[in-house]
Design a protein around this motif. Sequence first.
Motif, PDB file in Angstrom:
ATOM      1  N   GLN A 528       0.923  -1.250  -0.328  1.00  0.00           N
ATOM      2  CA  GLN A 528       0.142   0.130  -0.235  1.00  0.00           C
ATOM      3  C   GLN A 528       0.896   1.542  -0.165  1.00  0.00           C
ATOM      4  O   GLN A 528       1.524   1.539   0.521  1.00  0.00           O
ATOM      5  N   GLY A 529       0.452   2.398  -0.663  1.00  0.00           N
ATOM      6  CA  GLY A 529       0.968   3.785  -0.870  1.00  0.00           C
ATOM      7  C   GLY A 529       1.332   3.868  -2.267  1.00  0.00           C
ATOM      8  O   GLY A 529       0.479   3.545  -2.882  1.00  0.00           O
ATOM      9  N   SER A 530       2.934   3.553  -2.356  1.00  0.00           N
ATOM     10  CA  SER A 530       3.818   3.882  -3.860  1.00  0.00           C
ATOM     11  C   SER A 530       3.236   2.870  -4.959  1.00  0.00           C
ATOM     12  O   SER A 530       3.238   2.771  -5.932  1.00  0.00           O
ATOM     13  N   ILE A 531       3.492   1.536  -4.445  1.00  0.00           N
ATOM     14  CA  ILE A 531       3.150   0.370  -5.461  1.00  0.00           C
ATOM     15  C   ILE A 531       1.216   0.706  -5.569  1.00  0.00           C
ATOM     16  O   ILE A 531       0.745   0.888  -6.791  1.00  0.00           O
ATOM     17  N   ASN A 532       0.761   0.398  -4.419  1.00  0.00           N
ATOM     18  CA  ASN A 532      -0.755   0.205  -4.217  1.00  0.00           C
ATOM     19  C   ASN A 532      -1.438   1.488  -4.492  1.00  0.00           C
ATOM     20  O   ASN A 532      -1.709   1.677  -3.287  1.00  0.00           O
ATOM     21  N   THR A 533      -1.461   2.127  -5.470  1.00  0.00           N
ATOM     22  CA  THR A 533      -1.817   3.961  -5.130  1.00  0.00           C
ATOM     23  C   THR A 533      -3.319   4.068  -4.893  1.00  0.00           C
ATOM     24  O   THR A 533      -3.934   5.188  -4.479  1.00  0.00           O
ATOM     25  N   SER A 534      -3.923   2.871  -4.944  1.00  0.00           N
ATOM     26  CA  SER A 534      -5.720   3.380  -5.158  1.00  0.00           C
ATOM     27  C   SER A 534      -6.307   3.160  -4.246  1.00  0.00           C
ATOM     28  O   SER A 534      -7.114   3.318  -3.610  1.00  0.00           O
ATOM     29  N   GLY A 535      -5.113   1.937  -3.008  1.00  0.00           N
ATOM     30  CA  GLY A 535      -6.217   1.723  -1.649  1.00  0.00           C
ATOM     31  C   GLY A 535      -6.873   0.231  -1.774  1.00  0.00           C
ATOM     32  O   GLY A 535      -7.545  -0.039  -1.275  1.00  0.00           O
ATOM     33  N   LEU A 536      -7.264  -0.073  -3.457  1.00  0.00           N
ATOM     34  CA  LEU A 536      -8.735  -1.133  -3.783  1.00  0.00           C
ATOM     35  C   LEU A 536      -7.383  -2.445  -3.647  1.00  0.00           C
ATOM     36  O   LEU A 536      -6.547  -2.621  -3.499  1.00  0.00           O
ATOM     37  N   ARG A 537      -8.427  -3.119  -2.386  1.00  0.00           N
ATOM     38  CA  ARG A 537      -8.319  -4.617  -2.133  1.00  0.00           C
ATOM     39  C   ARG A 537      -8.967  -5.527  -2.458  1.00  0.00           C
ATOM     40  O   ARG A 537      -9.702  -6.033  -1.684  1.00  0.00           O
ATOM     41  N   ASP A 538      -8.842  -6.060  -3.834  1.00  0.00           N
ATOM     42  CA  ASP A 538      -9.876  -6.582  -4.563  1.00  0.00           C
ATOM     43  C   ASP A 538      -8.788  -8.734  -4.565  1.00  0.00           C
ATOM     44  O   ASP A 538      -8.650  -7.635  -5.623  1.00  0.00           O
ATOM     45  N   THR A 539      -9.355  -9.137  -4.429  1.00  0.00           N
ATOM     46  CA  THR A 539      -8.579 -10.609  -4.458  1.00  0.00           C
ATOM     47  C   THR A 539      -8.825 -10.884  -6.227  1.00  0.00           C
ATOM     48  O   THR A 539      -7.665 -11.364  -6.769  1.00  0.00           O
ATOM     49  N   LYS A 540     -10.089 -10.561  -6.388  1.00  0.00           N
ATOM     50  CA  LYS A 540     -10.484 -10.549  -7.612  1.00  0.00           C
ATOM     51  C   LYS A 540      -9.460 -10.330  -9.014  1.00  0.00           C
ATOM     52  O   LYS A 540      -9.290 -10.656  -9.817  1.00  0.00           O
ATOM     53  N   LEU A 541      -9.436  -9.338  -8.792  1.00  0.00           N
ATOM     54  CA  LEU A 541      -8.946  -8.123  -9.850  1.00  0.00           C
ATOM     55  C   LEU A 541      -7.191  -8.640  -9.084  1.00  0.00           C
ATOM     56  O   LEU A 541      -6.385  -8.832 -10.708  1.00  0.00           O
ATOM     57  N   MET A 542      -6.618  -8.754  -8.201  1.00  0.00           N
ATOM     58  CA  MET A 542      -5.147  -9.128  -8.344  1.00  0.00           C
ATOM     59  C   MET A 542      -4.741 -10.472  -8.369  1.00  0.00           C
ATOM     60  O   MET A 542      -3.938 -10.377  -9.571  1.00  0.00           O
ATOM     61  N   ASN A 543      -5.937 -11.352  -8.668  1.00  0.00           N
ATOM     62  CA  ASN A 543      -5.826 -13.288  -9.412  1.00  0.00           C
ATOM     63  C   ASN A 543      -5.802 -12.900 -10.558  1.00  0.00           C
ATOM     64  O   ASN A 543      -5.296 -13.414 -11.467  1.00  0.00           O
ATOM     65  N   ALA A 544      -6.745 -11.722 -10.838  1.00  0.00           N
ATOM     66  CA  ALA A 544      -6.289 -11.215 -13.189  1.00  0.00           C
ATOM     67  C   ALA A 544      -5.495 -10.941 -13.275  1.00  0.00           C
ATOM     68  O   ALA A 544      -4.994 -11.261 -14.420  1.00  0.00           O
ATOM     69  N   ALA A 545      -4.821  -9.996 -12.739  1.00  0.00           N
ATOM     70  CA  ALA A 545      -4.037  -9.702 -12.746  1.00  0.00           C
ATOM     71  C   ALA A 545      -2.751 -10.659 -13.168  1.00  0.00           C
ATOM     72  O   ALA A 545      -1.357 -10.710 -13.610  1.00  0.00           O
ATOM     73  N   GLU A 546      -2.401 -11.355 -11.560  1.00  0.00           N
ATOM     74  CA  GLU A 546      -1.807 -12.438 -11.695  1.00  0.00           C
ATOM     75  C   GLU A 546      -1.699 -13.541 -12.913  1.00  0.00           C
ATOM     76  O   GLU A 546      -0.730 -13.535 -13.572  1.00  0.00           O
ATOM     77  N   ALA A 547      -2.597 -13.856 -13.044  1.00  0.00           N
ATOM     78  CA  ALA A 547      -3.232 -14.974 -13.998  1.00  0.00           C
ATOM     79  C   ALA A 547      -2.926 -14.285 -15.577  1.00  0.00           C
ATOM     80  O   ALA A 547      -2.342 -15.254 -16.513  1.00  0.00           O
ATOM     81  N   MET A 548      -2.940 -12.808 -15.737  1.00  0.00           N
ATOM     82  CA  MET A 548      -2.210 -12.595 -17.552  1.00  0.00           C
ATOM     83  C   MET A 548      -0.655 -12.934 -17.614  1.00  0.00           C
ATOM     84  O   MET A 548      -0.495 -12.974 -18.314  1.00  0.00           O
ATOM     85  N   ASN A 549      -0.584 -12.047 -16.523  1.00  0.00           N
ATOM     86  CA  ASN A 549       1.492 -12.356 -16.440  1.00  0.00           C
ATOM     87  C   ASN A 549       1.586 -13.789 -16.165  1.00  0.00           C
ATOM     88  O   ASN A 549       3.459 -14.307 -15.893  1.00  0.00           O
ATOM     89  N   SER A 550       0.843 -14.715 -15.996  1.00  0.00           N
ATOM     90  CA  SER A 550       1.202 -16.406 -15.909  1.00  0.00           C
ATOM     91  C   SER A 550       1.164 -16.979 -16.740  1.00  0.00           C
ATOM     92  O   SER A 550       0.003 -17.827 -16.967  1.00  0.00           O
ATOM     93  N   VAL A 551       2.000 -16.558 -17.805  1.00  0.00           N
ATOM     94  CA  VAL A 551       1.862 -17.025 -18.887  1.00  0.00           C
ATOM     95  C   VAL A 551       3.313 -17.579 -19.447  1.00  0.00           C
ATOM     96  O   VAL A 551       4.217 -16.342 -19.483  1.00  0.00           O
ATOM     97  N   THR A 552       3.815 -17.704 -20.071  1.00  0.00           N
ATOM     98  CA  THR A 552       5.428 -19.019 -20.767  1.00  0.00           C
ATOM     99  C   THR A 552       5.619 -17.497 -21.742  1.00  0.00           C
ATOM    100  O   THR A 552       5.032 -16.543 -22.528  1.00  0.00           O
ATOM    101  N   PRO A 553       6.766 -16.417 -21.738  1.00  0.00           N
ATOM    102  CA  PRO A 553       7.517 -15.863 -22.762  1.00  0.00           C
ATOM    103  C   PRO A 553       6.826 -16.120 -24.153  1.00  0.00           C
ATOM    104  O   PRO A 553       6.993 -17.159 -24.875  1.00  0.00           O
ATOM    105  N   GLY A 554       6.166 -15.306 -25.170  1.00  0.00           N
ATOM    106  CA  GLY A 554       6.386 -15.268 -26.156  1.00  0.00           C
ATOM    107  C   GLY A 554       4.812 -15.669 -26.743  1.00  0.00           C
ATOM    108  O   GLY A 554       4.456 -15.626 -28.115  1.00  0.00           O
ATOM    109  N   ASP A 555       3.848 -16.042 -25.407  1.00  0.00           N
ATOM    110  CA  ASP A 555       2.855 -17.072 -25.938  1.00  0.00           C
ATOM    111  C   ASP A 555       1.746 -15.483 -25.833  1.00  0.00           C
ATOM    112  O   ASP A 555       0.943 -15.766 -24.811  1.00  0.00           O
ATOM    113  N   THR A 556       1.405 -14.784 -26.835  1.00  0.00           N
ATOM    114  CA  THR A 556       1.121 -13.307 -26.923  1.00  0.00           C
ATOM    115  C   THR A 556      -0.455 -13.557 -26.948  1.00  0.00           C
ATOM    116  O   THR A 556      -1.158 -12.869 -26.031  1.00  0.00           O
ATOM    117  N   GLU A 557      -0.644 -14.699 -27.622  1.00  0.00           N
ATOM    118  CA  GLU A 557      -2.242 -14.778 -27.609  1.00  0.00           C
ATOM    119  C   GLU A 557      -2.817 -15.303 -26.268  1.00  0.00           C
ATOM    120  O   GLU A 557      -4.511 -14.729 -25.677  1.00  0.00           O
TER     121      GLU A 557
END
Length: 628
Positions: A528-557
């Motif tokens: 919280q602070g300079s990283i999570n600037t919005s103050g929003l604590r939503d587990t589903k949004l956090m998990n969606a962000a994690e899933a987005m980048n939990s992809v093998t490099p190069g798998d753009t699709e």
Amino acid sequence: MKRWLAVLLAVGILCVALPAVAEKTEQNGTTVVACSTPMSGLFFTDMWGNNTIDANIRALLHGYGTVAWDPAGVYSIDATVVTNLTAVENARGDRTYTFTLADGLTYNDGTPITAADYVFAVLLQSNAVIPALGGINTGYAALVGYTAYAAGQTDVFSGVRLLDAHRFSLTVSHTALPYFYELTLVNVIPCPPGVLAPGYTVLDAGEGAYLAMPDPAQPNAEVPAKLTQAVLEKTLTAPDGYLHHPRVTSGPYQLDAYNAEEHEITLTINPAYLGDAQGQKPTLARIRLVNMGNADALDAYQAGTVQIIHKMIDADTVAKARQLQVEDKAQVSNYMHSGYTFLAFACEQAPTDDVAVRQALALCLDRNAFCAELFRSNALPVYGYYGFGQWMTMQNTQALADYEIGYDLEAARALLVKAGYTYNEKGETYQEGKRQVRCKIDGGALVPLELRWAKAPSATSDYALTQLKPAAEALGMRLTVTEMSFSEMLDQYFRVGGTRDYNLFFLTENFLTAFDPYSAYQTGDAWQGSINTSGLRDTKLMNAAEAMNSVTPGDTETYVKRWFAFQERWRQMMPTAPVCCNVYFDVCPTALYGYAENAPYGLARALLYATDQPPVEVTATPTATAMP
């Protein structure tokens, strides 16, 4: 939306010819760069905030990172820095990267850079004392052993190894893999332990790296030693400390002078710099960055006291600059912003902790008017957490048209009623058109719909106020606007001190090439602070962000598919109200080569590649041919 797509396509194909007229680039050997964003003076890392101008200055001052990025969007090992890299995976799936450093790397003062300097950078930036100083120490959270080390439970960082003077290793936890931008997890820029932690040394007894000091009880012996808050308050965060005045650095430029009150910094070439990943070295001998509005900057350019204008957005000034281009008096480069402009909320406090309030406020902004009236079509409306300069956005502009957020006060009113804001300040039924303040009952207490805007001076925020003020009056919102400096506003926005007194801000954000909103929406306290600037604590949004980048490099699709899923959840939660994405314009002399071509990739790169020497034309030498 088709109209805005046409604008985007037109911007994308605009080319700027380099006129043949030569102009002097420098005055007294100094290239003056005008920036409309005031610098905050955070010139070491982003642990205390990430003002975009500060970030560019950091990139000029600090170099020799293990990982390099090129304009094609590819991350790779910087061959100027690393001569050999191995990656070995263990049975658990942890991946260990072992780096062998090149010979001859030094700081600007001639001090050799060794593997210990890279290891020290990780130990320092992950240290448990950093949060006590107001910083965020999560940059290397993907490494094995981070949690225990960052919490101060151990002095040894098990996933960081100092192997010898030229070799070190970093082990990425299997829990952080796969990761679309994997190499960025092991990017380290060296920093000088002798400056930041005098008396300490970096050691490794086989279980991981740690900091040590001489043992007073045993001559020639060293024992593990914690880096104390008192030490870093003196060397790092003091007004003259390394955070604000880094003197021993490794980048293409070195600090000459910094004036915090005037938001002005002067840099000179670092003669020890060996070059970036492509071997590029700076040629502009002296650079001074100054804070100046667009109109004043163009006047100064014409007067010869400013040579470069960075990120112009003012429509009148842009039109004048384009005329200078027609007259062969300037180069004007334009590019889409890899970020967005937005109304920010404090999601950790009422009433902006209520998603219905945030959604209602998003409906109070007329994005088409912003783009057409304020920027005269030099901007595109944005309906999510993206910018049109990002590769995934450029590939999916048509699909994003379905995300449109309109200007709709009736829909906003319905959201507020549904959220329970149906009372006035006396606890009676709210009556439309009576200039009352909406309230809701929460826990038996009346909670007013009170918005407190920490507003820094800018034409964009002024225009936002012309839209938000009448909307707030029409909807029964109490809007209080407090004018303050840009630095004061950022202190509030980043929650310096732990809390903030305001729940509305108006800002522009740049997205890193390695787009990773997982950190920005982490729910843990440490973020919280300079990283999570919005103050929003939503587990589903956090998990969606994690899933987005939990992809093998190069798998753009797969990445893009999950990027859209993240955008959907983001829009449901509306942690900010997106407004627009600007077309930026940079101005420089016709005799400055390389700057315009590199401006879209950031000010630091543009200045590094800028030169007043015209490119050498290579003429093919005729070869003799045998006669038949």
